[in-house]
Design an enzyme around this catalytic site. Structure first.
Site, PDB file in Angstrom:
ATOM      1  N   TYR A   1       0.829  -1.130   0.102  1.00  0.00           N
ATOM      2  CA  TYR A   1      -0.012  -0.076   0.005  1.00  0.00           C
ATOM      3  C   TYR A   1       1.021   1.456  -0.012  1.00  0.00           C
ATOM      4  O   TYR A   1       0.660   2.201  -0.675  1.00  0.00           O
ATOM      5  CB  TYR A   1      -0.945  -0.069   1.213  1.00  0.00           C
ATOM      6  CG  TYR A   1      -2.113   1.164   1.276  1.00  0.00           C
ATOM      7  CD1 TYR A   1      -3.063   1.204   0.506  1.00  0.00           C
ATOM      8  CD2 TYR A   1      -1.689   2.408   1.517  1.00  0.00           C
ATOM      9  CE1 TYR A   1      -3.955   1.932   0.147  1.00  0.00           C
ATOM     10  CE2 TYR A   1      -2.499   3.464   1.488  1.00  0.00           C
ATOM     11  CZ  TYR A   1      -3.912   3.300   0.886  1.00  0.00           C
ATOM     12  OH  TYR A   1      -4.644   4.183   0.685  1.00  0.00           O
TER      13      TYR A   1
ATOM     14  N   PHE B   1      -7.388  21.635 -24.803  1.00  0.00           N
ATOM     15  CA  PHE B   1      -7.539  20.059 -24.813  1.00  0.00           C
ATOM     16  C   PHE B   1      -9.094  19.713 -23.915  1.00  0.00           C
ATOM     17  O   PHE B   1      -8.943  20.334 -22.722  1.00  0.00           O
ATOM     18  CB  PHE B   1      -6.394  19.435 -24.252  1.00  0.00           C
ATOM     19  CG  PHE B   1      -6.732  17.805 -24.474  1.00  0.00           C
ATOM     20  CD1 PHE B   1      -6.550  17.311 -25.646  1.00  0.00           C
ATOM     21  CD2 PHE B   1      -6.854  17.131 -23.281  1.00  0.00           C
ATOM     22  CE1 PHE B   1      -7.082  15.946 -25.881  1.00  0.00           C
ATOM     23  CE2 PHE B   1      -7.301  15.549 -23.677  1.00  0.00           C
ATOM     24  CZ  PHE B   1      -7.175  15.283 -24.876  1.00  0.00           C
ATOM     25  N   THR B   2      -9.640  18.968 -24.240  1.00  0.00           N
ATOM     26  CA  THR B   2     -10.952  18.523 -23.320  1.00  0.00           C
ATOM     27  C   THR B   2     -10.928  18.606 -22.055  1.00  0.00           C
ATOM     28  O   THR B   2     -11.341  19.310 -21.415  1.00  0.00           O
ATOM     29  CB  THR B   2     -11.469  17.396 -24.251  1.00  0.00           C
ATOM     30  OG1 THR B   2     -10.501  16.315 -24.123  1.00  0.00           O
ATOM     31  CG2 THR B   2     -11.795  17.468 -25.681  1.00  0.00           C
TER      32      THR B   2
ATOM     33  N   ASP C   1       1.842  20.253 -20.655  1.00  0.00           N
ATOM     34  CA  ASP C   1       1.107  19.067 -20.851  1.00  0.00           C
ATOM     35  C   ASP C   1       2.312  18.173 -21.714  1.00  0.00           C
ATOM     36  O   ASP C   1       2.368  18.383 -23.055  1.00  0.00           O
ATOM     37  CB  ASP C   1      -0.124  19.279 -21.526  1.00  0.00           C
ATOM     38  CG  ASP C   1      -0.919  18.119 -21.647  1.00  0.00           C
ATOM     39  OD1 ASP C   1      -0.463  17.107 -21.851  1.00  0.00           O
ATOM     40  OD2 ASP C   1      -2.291  18.199 -21.802  1.00  0.00           O
TER      41      ASP C   1
ATOM     42  N   LYS D   1       0.129   7.601 -23.405  1.00  0.00           N
ATOM     43  CA  LYS D   1       0.302   8.045 -24.853  1.00  0.00           C
ATOM     44  C   LYS D   1       1.816   7.639 -25.082  1.00  0.00           C
ATOM     45  O   LYS D   1       2.344   6.542 -25.220  1.00  0.00           O
ATOM     46  CB  LYS D   1       0.123   9.632 -25.210  1.00  0.00           C
ATOM     47  CG  LYS D   1      -1.299  10.013 -24.593  1.00  0.00           C
ATOM     48  CD  LYS D   1      -2.577   9.344 -24.581  1.00  0.00           C
ATOM     49  CE  LYS D   1      -3.767  10.083 -24.317  1.00  0.00           C
ATOM     50  NZ  LYS D   1      -3.896  11.458 -23.733  1.00  0.00           N
TER      51      LYS D   1
ATOM     52  N   ARG E   1     -13.077  15.259 -34.014  1.00  0.00           N
ATOM     53  CA  ARG E   1     -12.497  16.160 -33.251  1.00  0.00           C
ATOM     54  C   ARG E   1     -12.947  17.700 -33.966  1.00  0.00           C
ATOM     55  O   ARG E   1     -12.251  18.074 -34.952  1.00  0.00           O
ATOM     56  CB  ARG E   1     -11.080  16.202 -33.412  1.00  0.00           C
ATOM     57  CG  ARG E   1     -10.427  15.159 -32.395  1.00  0.00           C
ATOM     58  CD  ARG E   1     -10.449  15.668 -30.990  1.00  0.00           C
ATOM     59  NE  ARG E   1     -11.208  15.235 -30.052  1.00  0.00           N
ATOM     60  CZ  ARG E   1     -10.787  14.798 -28.715  1.00  0.00           C
ATOM     61  NH1 ARG E   1      -9.715  14.766 -28.353  1.00  0.00           N
ATOM     62  NH2 ARG E   1     -11.996  14.425 -28.063  1.00  0.00           N
TER      63      ARG E   1
ATOM     64  N   PHE F   1     -18.753  14.476 -26.668  1.00  0.00           N
ATOM     65  CA  PHE F   1     -18.480  13.564 -27.628  1.00  0.00           C
ATOM     66  C   PHE F   1     -18.453  12.002 -27.202  1.00  0.00           C
ATOM     67  O   PHE F   1     -18.575  11.351 -27.910  1.00  0.00           O
ATOM     68  CB  PHE F   1     -16.946  14.246 -28.130  1.00  0.00           C
ATOM     69  CG  PHE F   1     -16.085  14.113 -27.206  1.00  0.00           C
ATOM     70  CD1 PHE F   1     -15.787  15.160 -26.507  1.00  0.00           C
ATOM     71  CD2 PHE F   1     -15.083  13.063 -27.068  1.00  0.00           C
ATOM     72  CE1 PHE F   1     -14.833  15.244 -25.419  1.00  0.00           C
ATOM     73  CE2 PHE F   1     -14.048  13.059 -26.035  1.00  0.00           C
ATOM     74  CZ  PHE F   1     -13.927  14.001 -25.351  1.00  0.00           C
TER      75      PHE F   1
HETATM   76  C1  PLP Z   1      -5.141  12.075 -23.245  1.00  0.00           C
HETATM   77  C2  PLP Z   1      -4.587  13.598 -23.058  1.00  0.00           C
HETATM   78  C3  PLP Z   1      -4.862  14.245 -21.557  1.00  0.00           C
HETATM   79  C4  PLP Z   1      -5.845  13.493 -20.663  1.00  0.00           C
HETATM   80  O1  PLP Z   1      -5.076  12.484 -20.242  1.00  0.00           O
HETATM   81  P1  PLP Z   1      -6.008  10.999 -19.707  1.00  0.00           P
HETATM   82  O2  PLP Z   1      -5.035   9.822 -19.614  1.00  0.00           O
HETATM   83  O3  PLP Z   1      -6.750  10.516 -20.895  1.00  0.00           O
HETATM   84  O4  PLP Z   1      -6.759  11.255 -18.602  1.00  0.00           O
HETATM   85  C5  PLP Z   1      -4.432  15.428 -21.477  1.00  0.00           C
HETATM   86  N1  PLP Z   1      -3.768  16.258 -22.354  1.00  0.00           N
HETATM   87  C6  PLP Z   1      -3.543  15.637 -23.625  1.00  0.00           C
HETATM   88  C7  PLP Z   1      -2.879  16.286 -24.764  1.00  0.00           C
HETATM   89  C8  PLP Z   1      -4.022  14.294 -24.118  1.00  0.00           C
HETATM   90  O5  PLP Z   1      -3.530  13.768 -25.100  1.00  0.00           O
END
Ligand code: PLP
Length: 459
Positions: free
Chosen positions: A75, A127-128, A218, A261, A385, A451
């Site tokens: 933990y 970004f969303t 980011d 990613k 998108r 979306f």
């Molecule tokens: C995917 C993504 C996020 C969010 O990450 P999650 O792991 O999906 O929560 C933030 N910024 C960018 C540019 C992304 O591509």
């Protein structure tokens, strides 16, 4: 010169395969209708080539899989946490690490710590999830990306750049104290995976330093951005991806990361900062939203796979093949006349739906329509998108973004060159019958990130 072409090629071979179901046109028609013409609502079983996202869809290496077996599921104080912390410090150069279940977990914590009511958060395109967390923390996002980024035809090599004049205007208008940080993304997702240049980053650092404003990175696709800097920016040809990544990070104060990613894992993310005070607060908050600060919602094995994946992600041969495959697909599509965003970005091909379907108005969802048609043709799943992803403003009006795109996102190390051919040929077939395609209306709309779950009907 004759015979001088060098193809991109994979620095790995295949050890295990996943069998796919091949569908008929009738099966796809039924599946798409049941999914409300939203590719997010398709069952993955019904998909042949899945380009919905490059998020969490990468193939892990044998080394990462063996790391999974080395999970220390304590933990508190898992050995895998300390491994990950060391990798984040060594490779990325940030001091303090807070693991989170994925990128948005880090965005939530960071936004809550740094944003006060009425604050402005400038960024190189929204970004969303990032913008939503900024808004939920009572901040307001302001787009400061260069105008070129909004033009899918413009071939400027660094369309992810920040427009420093736009930023200076915001500082003048609101005062630096209203701007807790600049939200700077590498490989700007919503612009088509477009990179920011090192020169621009240095200038951003100088300007924000003068006004004592943080830069939060980011860094979801930082290695892909580094590849474009290596290929396109003067003075970086001889530098390794590892060196370039570290230099990028050195001009920022902290980062949110979706390790799903670049970092080649199926789940995971983190917040990394250089500022002890921010770290301390984040360490308090992560316990509320994610889990203890040495696991942040992840299993020990997930942290181990991430630590190994980060190392693989900054390997020059890996990234050359990764982006090389994307460019191969994009060039193939261009040969067929399919309109795509240029220059080709790092993680996928973005088809310009406004140009592809000029007879469909934006309020009839051209990109959503095109994504559905692409699936119907050969079982390739892509995503919208455009106006659906952009959502609604606080006052309830739709955002109508300039870019109305369909994203063909390429998972890392998953598909072959023959798959790329199938995708391009399918897009070309849909392009040939584009004039017969009609738009759609939305019949169900969720309140947040619509979306993902919205449903549509053909007009
Ligand atoms: C995917 C993504 C996020 C969010 O990450 P999650 O792991 O999906 O929560 C933030 N910024 C960018 C540019 C992304 O591509």
């Amino acid at each position: 010169m004759k015979n001088s072409k060098h193809s991109w090629a994979e620095p790995y071979k295949i050890k295990m395969v996943e069998l796919l179901k091949m569908t008929t046109p009738a099966q796809r028609k039924k599946a798409m209708k049941e999914a409300g013409y939203n590719t997010f609502l398709l069952k993955s079983e019904d998909v042949y080539i899945d380009l919905l996202t490059d998020s969490g869809t990468s193939a892990m290496s044998d080394r990462q899989w063996s790391g999974m077996m080395m999970g220390d599921e304590a933990y508190a104080g898992s050995r895998n946490f300390y491994h990950l912390e060391k990798v984040v410090q060594d490779v990325y150069g940030y001091k303090y690490l807070i693991p989170t279940h994925q990128g948005r977990g880090a965005e939530n914590i960071l936004s809550k710590i740094l944003i006060k009511k009425g604050d402005i958060i400038p960024g190189n395109m929204y970004f969303t999830t990032t913008r939503l967390h900024q808004e939920l923390a009572s901040g307001k996002f302001e787009d400061i990306i260069i105008d070129e980024a909004h033009d899918p035809e413009n071939e400027f090599p660094f369309k992810g750049n920040v427009d420093l004049v736009k930023l200076e205007k915001l500082i003048k208008k609101h005062g630096a104290e209203k701007i807790p940080y600049v939200s700077m993304a590498t490989s700007v997702n919503m612009a088509g995976g477009q990179p920011i240049s090192m020169k621009n980053l240095k200038e951003l650092r100088a300007l924000t330093k003068k006004h004592k404003i943080r830069v939060i990175h980011d860094m979801t696709r930082v290695a892909e951005n580094a590849y474009f800097i290596q290929q396109r920016e003067k003075g970086y040809q001889q530098k390794t991806i590892r060196e370039i990544v570290k230099e990028i990070n050195s001009y920022t104060d902290g980062a949110t990361m979706s390790a799903k990613k670049d970092a080649l894992v199926n789940i995971g993310g983190f917040l990394a900062v250089n500022d002890w005070d921010v770290f301390e607060e984040a360490r308090n908050m992560v316990v509320v939203y994610e889990g203890l600060h040495t696991y942040g919602g992840l299993a020990g094995r997930d942290m181990e796979a991430m630590a190994i994946g980060i190392g693989e992600s900054i390997n020059d041969d890996h990234i050359r093949a990764r982006v090389g495959q994307v460019i191969y697909l994009g060039e193939k599509m261009m040969e067929y006349g399919v309109p795509i965003v240029k220059p080709i970005g790092g993680h996928g091909i973005f088809v310009d739906a406004k140009k592809f379907l000029p007879h469909i108005r934006q309020d009839q969802f051209p990109a959503q329509t095109l994504a559905a048609e692409i699936y119907l043709d050969a079982g390739v799943r892509t995503m919208e998108r455009g106006v659906v992803s952009a959502g609604r403003k606080a006052n309830g009006e739709n955002y109508f973004p300039k870019l109305e795109l369909v994203r063909f996102t390429i998972p890392r190390r998953v598909y072959t060159q023959a798959h790329m051919d199938v995708i391009a040929e399918s897009a070309a077939r849909v392009y040939d019958r584009r004039n017969s395609i009609k738009g759609m209306k939305m019949i169900y709309e969720p309140k947040y990130l619509r979306f993902f779950q919205a449903k549509f009907e053909k007009l």
